[in-house]
Design a protein around this motif. Structure first.
Motif, PDB file in Angstrom:
ATOM      1  N   LEU A 215      56.716  47.985 -20.864  1.00  0.00           N
ATOM      2  CA  LEU A 215      57.514  48.204 -19.662  1.00  0.00           C
ATOM      3  C   LEU A 215      57.475  49.673 -19.252  1.00  0.00           C
ATOM      4  O   LEU A 215      57.358  49.995 -18.061  1.00  0.00           O
ATOM      5  CB  LEU A 215      58.954  47.753 -19.921  1.00  0.00           C
ATOM      6  CG  LEU A 215      59.920  47.849 -18.745  1.00  0.00           C
ATOM      7  CD1 LEU A 215      59.492  46.904 -17.635  1.00  0.00           C
ATOM      8  CD2 LEU A 215      61.346  47.524 -19.203  1.00  0.00           C
ATOM      9  N   ALA A 216      57.558  50.579 -20.235  1.00  0.00           N
ATOM     10  CA  ALA A 216      57.501  52.011 -19.933  1.00  0.00           C
ATOM     11  C   ALA A 216      56.164  52.383 -19.321  1.00  0.00           C
ATOM     12  O   ALA A 216      56.095  53.178 -18.369  1.00  0.00           O
ATOM     13  CB  ALA A 216      57.742  52.822 -21.216  1.00  0.00           C
ATOM     14  N   ALA A 217      55.081  51.815 -19.860  1.00  0.00           N
ATOM     15  CA  ALA A 217      53.759  52.107 -19.304  1.00  0.00           C
ATOM     16  C   ALA A 217      53.656  51.614 -17.863  1.00  0.00           C
ATOM     17  O   ALA A 217      53.130  52.316 -16.986  1.00  0.00           O
ATOM     18  CB  ALA A 217      52.681  51.453 -20.164  1.00  0.00           C
ATOM     19  N   ALA A 218      54.169  50.412 -17.613  1.00  0.00           N
ATOM     20  CA  ALA A 218      54.139  49.874 -16.248  1.00  0.00           C
ATOM     21  C   ALA A 218      54.919  50.770 -15.299  1.00  0.00           C
ATOM     22  O   ALA A 218      54.483  51.010 -14.157  1.00  0.00           O
ATOM     23  CB  ALA A 218      54.713  48.460 -16.240  1.00  0.00           C
ATOM     24  N   CYS A 219      56.066  51.271 -15.758  1.00  0.00           N
ATOM     25  CA  CYS A 219      56.912  52.122 -14.921  1.00  0.00           C
ATOM     26  C   CYS A 219      56.260  53.480 -14.678  1.00  0.00           C
ATOM     27  O   CYS A 219      56.172  53.944 -13.539  1.00  0.00           O
ATOM     28  CB  CYS A 219      58.278  52.280 -15.586  1.00  0.00           C
ATOM     29  SG  CYS A 219      59.398  53.416 -14.732  1.00  0.00           S
ATOM     30  N   CYS A 220      55.802  54.134 -15.744  1.00  0.00           N
ATOM     31  CA  CYS A 220      55.286  55.495 -15.619  1.00  0.00           C
ATOM     32  C   CYS A 220      53.968  55.551 -14.856  1.00  0.00           C
ATOM     33  O   CYS A 220      53.714  56.507 -14.108  1.00  0.00           O
ATOM     34  CB  CYS A 220      55.115  56.109 -17.013  1.00  0.00           C
ATOM     35  SG  CYS A 220      56.669  56.365 -17.901  1.00  0.00           S
ATOM     36  N   TYR A 221      53.143  54.535 -15.030  1.00  0.00           N
ATOM     37  CA  TYR A 221      51.848  54.521 -14.358  1.00  0.00           C
ATOM     38  C   TYR A 221      51.891  53.765 -13.029  1.00  0.00           C
ATOM     39  O   TYR A 221      50.847  53.547 -12.400  1.00  0.00           O
ATOM     40  CB  TYR A 221      50.784  53.934 -15.282  1.00  0.00           C
ATOM     41  CG  TYR A 221      50.431  54.856 -16.422  1.00  0.00           C
ATOM     42  CD1 TYR A 221      49.499  55.869 -16.263  1.00  0.00           C
ATOM     43  CD2 TYR A 221      51.055  54.730 -17.657  1.00  0.00           C
ATOM     44  CE1 TYR A 221      49.180  56.728 -17.298  1.00  0.00           C
ATOM     45  CE2 TYR A 221      50.751  55.583 -18.712  1.00  0.00           C
ATOM     46  CZ  TYR A 221      49.818  56.574 -18.528  1.00  0.00           C
ATOM     47  OH  TYR A 221      49.501  57.437 -19.562  1.00  0.00           O
ATOM     48  N   ARG A 222      53.112  53.361 -12.644  1.00  0.00           N
ATOM     49  CA  ARG A 222      53.351  52.734 -11.346  1.00  0.00           C
ATOM     50  C   ARG A 222      52.396  51.571 -11.087  1.00  0.00           C
ATOM     51  O   ARG A 222      51.705  51.499 -10.067  1.00  0.00           O
ATOM     52  CB  ARG A 222      53.243  53.749 -10.206  1.00  0.00           C
ATOM     53  CG  ARG A 222      53.964  55.063 -10.416  1.00  0.00           C
ATOM     54  CD  ARG A 222      55.418  54.870 -10.802  1.00  0.00           C
ATOM     55  NE  ARG A 222      56.193  54.207  -9.764  1.00  0.00           N
ATOM     56  CZ  ARG A 222      57.483  53.923  -9.880  1.00  0.00           C
ATOM     57  NH1 ARG A 222      58.134  54.212 -11.016  1.00  0.00           N
ATOM     58  NH2 ARG A 222      58.121  53.338  -8.887  1.00  0.00           N
ATOM     59  N   THR A 223      52.346  50.659 -12.014  1.00  0.00           N
ATOM     60  CA  THR A 223      51.446  49.517 -11.894  1.00  0.00           C
ATOM     61  C   THR A 223      51.995  48.505 -10.896  1.00  0.00           C
ATOM     62  O   THR A 223      53.158  48.560 -10.486  1.00  0.00           O
ATOM     63  CB  THR A 223      51.263  48.827 -13.253  1.00  0.00           C
ATOM     64  OG1 THR A 223      52.527  48.264 -13.659  1.00  0.00           O
ATOM     65  CG2 THR A 223      50.791  49.817 -14.310  1.00  0.00           C
ATOM     66  N   ARG A 224      51.145  47.538 -10.534  1.00  0.00           N
ATOM     67  CA  ARG A 224      51.589  46.469  -9.638  1.00  0.00           C
ATOM     68  C   ARG A 224      52.678  45.623 -10.304  1.00  0.00           C
ATOM     69  O   ARG A 224      53.561  45.096  -9.623  1.00  0.00           O
ATOM     70  CB  ARG A 224      50.405  45.597  -9.242  1.00  0.00           C
ATOM     71  CG  ARG A 224      49.484  46.242  -8.217  1.00  0.00           C
ATOM     72  CD  ARG A 224      48.321  45.355  -7.873  1.00  0.00           C
ATOM     73  NE  ARG A 224      47.401  45.211  -9.011  1.00  0.00           N
ATOM     74  CZ  ARG A 224      46.296  44.472  -8.986  1.00  0.00           C
ATOM     75  NH1 ARG A 224      45.983  43.788  -7.896  1.00  0.00           N
ATOM     76  NH2 ARG A 224      45.518  44.401 -10.043  1.00  0.00           N
ATOM     77  N   GLY A 225      52.595  45.513 -11.625  1.00  0.00           N
ATOM     78  CA  GLY A 225      53.628  44.784 -12.340  1.00  0.00           C
ATOM     79  C   GLY A 225      54.994  45.423 -12.177  1.00  0.00           C
ATOM     80  O   GLY A 225      56.005  44.738 -11.978  1.00  0.00           O
ATOM     81  N   TRP A 226      55.031  46.755 -12.240  1.00  0.00           N
ATOM     82  CA  TRP A 226      56.312  47.450 -12.061  1.00  0.00           C
ATOM     83  C   TRP A 226      56.803  47.301 -10.623  1.00  0.00           C
ATOM     84  O   TRP A 226      58.007  47.141 -10.390  1.00  0.00           O
ATOM     85  CB  TRP A 226      56.187  48.922 -12.423  1.00  0.00           C
ATOM     86  CG  TRP A 226      57.483  49.651 -12.244  1.00  0.00           C
ATOM     87  CD1 TRP A 226      57.809  50.513 -11.253  1.00  0.00           C
ATOM     88  CD2 TRP A 226      58.647  49.518 -13.068  1.00  0.00           C
ATOM     89  NE1 TRP A 226      59.095  50.958 -11.407  1.00  0.00           N
ATOM     90  CE2 TRP A 226      59.642  50.354 -12.513  1.00  0.00           C
ATOM     91  CE3 TRP A 226      58.941  48.786 -14.212  1.00  0.00           C
ATOM     92  CZ2 TRP A 226      60.908  50.481 -13.072  1.00  0.00           C
ATOM     93  CZ3 TRP A 226      60.202  48.907 -14.772  1.00  0.00           C
ATOM     94  CH2 TRP A 226      61.171  49.741 -14.203  1.00  0.00           C
ATOM     95  N   ALA A 227      55.893  47.359  -9.668  1.00  0.00           N
ATOM     96  CA  ALA A 227      56.293  47.168  -8.269  1.00  0.00           C
ATOM     97  C   ALA A 227      56.919  45.785  -8.081  1.00  0.00           C
ATOM     98  O   ALA A 227      57.898  45.627  -7.342  1.00  0.00           O
ATOM     99  CB  ALA A 227      55.080  47.343  -7.348  1.00  0.00           C
TER     100      ALA A 227
END
Length: 378
Positions: A215-227
């Motif tokens: 989850l942190a990786a998705a958030c920090c790297y602004r992935t489509r999953g985080w969006a």
């Protein structure tokens, strides 16, 4: 990282979830959802830790291209070691303060290997097993993150996380079949085998940490999953609540003698905990902005409360039972107030001063680094 009320609320829930679970020390083996599911509070702590520490490391990789390991371990050391060593010192030098007499050797607490060589018959301060998992995570994760996702190679990190989760599923199945199932007819022996091989070891409890890290990786790297999480934060939170309820129903009491629950229950619980953290960490969900009076304090003091609550249970039950027990709601209040008082004392007398001293030490290290940095010549 900016403090978010939703994450504080989850940390407060985690500690208030864990403490009733250990009420068996005071002789309360009764039911209630908090009592038989309280062990899951540790999983929520792990998911939160994976997200917060993961965010710290990933942000450093993004902004500086690397991790200042000395600074990282200074931050973690000042945060976790002082209160831990104070409580450990009490357990070692004052045996009558233990909730039970049998205790593992001191070297296992000092090396954070308690959970690897646990003896379920010597359980004084055994809740330090989760601290061992955390410290091992602190030690290894920055190095692994630097190797796996340094330079923005997020896909490599995702593959590694998936492999670790799948490997955990296979390993738990193998351990259950070869070490727990053969002694299943012997309740005590089977219970000990379950704790040694499937509950305490780090390899069996990586799922929550990995969920938080992903989850942190998705958030920090602004992935489509985080969006997607940002757009559907409330749905994600509700999914986490529903999955947690499912785990509480189908995975309650840790299901020590159920292969399916032990193999697949932990990953499912990790998804539930990660979903809750995702909803609280996003900027758009209700959970992220939910402010509950007292939650921030419980979040801040949760570490001290966790370290001391079993000792308090043991002392009240062992020394003062005739005066404090058997009085209904008053008994509950006496236990609760005493746990809060002791935890608050450790928090304010030990935790807070060291956290205040941490910043000057970190500043000194940063200045030293700058002093020895060679400026490029023109």
């Amino acid at each position: 990282m900016e403090r978010k009320p939703g994450l504080d609320l989850l940390r407060a829930i985690a500690i208030l979830w864990v403490m009733p679970f250990h009420s068996y020390i005071a002789g309360y083996m009764g039911g209630g959802v908090m009592r038989w599911s309280g062990w899951m509070g540790v999983d929520l702590f792990f998911a939160l830790s994976g997200f917060l520490i993961g965010s710290q490391v990933f942000n450093a990789l993004i902004s500086r291209g690397g991790v200042d390991f000395v600074d990282f371990y200074l931050r973690r050391g000042f945060r976790t070691l002082p209160a831990y060593f104070v409580v450990l010192g009490i357990y070692v030098t004052w045996p009558s303060m233990r909730e039970v007499q049998g205790m593992m050797p001191l070297w296992q607490f000092l090396t954070y290997t308690l959970n690897v060589f646990i003896d379920p018959s010597r359980v004084a301060f055994s809740h330090a097993w989760s601290l061992c998992v955390e410290e091992q995570f602190y030690l290894l994760f920055p190095l692994l993150a630097l190797f796996l996702v340094g330079g923005g190679r997020v896909r490599r990190g995702a593959i590694a996380i998936a492999a670790l989760v799948l490997g955990g599923v296979v390993l738990r199945a193998w351990l259950w079949i070869h070490f727990v199932q053969p002694v299943q007819s012997n309740g005590d022996e089977a219970g000990d085998a379950y704790l040694r091989f499937l509950y305490y070891p780090t390899y069996a409890r990586l799922d929550d940490l990995l969920g938080g890290v992903a989850l942190a990786a998705a958030c920090c790297y602004r992935t489509r999953g985080w969006a997607w999480i940002e757009r559907h934060a409330n749905v994600v939170s509700l999914t986490g609540v529903a999955l947690t309820g499912s785990c509480m129903w189908g995975f309650n009491g840790q299901q020590r003698f159920d292969l399916t629950a032990n193999v697949f229950g932990y990953p499912l619980l990790a998804v539930a905990m990660t979903a809750l953290v995702a909803g609280a960490a996003s900027g758009r969900g209700v959970l992220a902005h939910l402010r509950v009076p007292g939650a921030a304090w419980f979040a801040a003091a949760s570490y001290s409360l966790y370290l001391t609550h079993k000792m308090v249970y043991g002392q009240l039950h062992g020394r003062f039972a005739p005066w404090v027990e058997g009085h209904g709601v008053w008994t509950v209040l006496i236990y609760a107030v005493t746990v809060l008082a002791v935890g608050a004392t450790l928090h304010y007398v030990v935790e807070q001063p060291f956290l205040q001293w941490r910043e000057p030490v970190r500043k000194m290290w940063a200045q030293r680094q700058q002093r020895y940095t060679v400026e490029p010549t023109s």
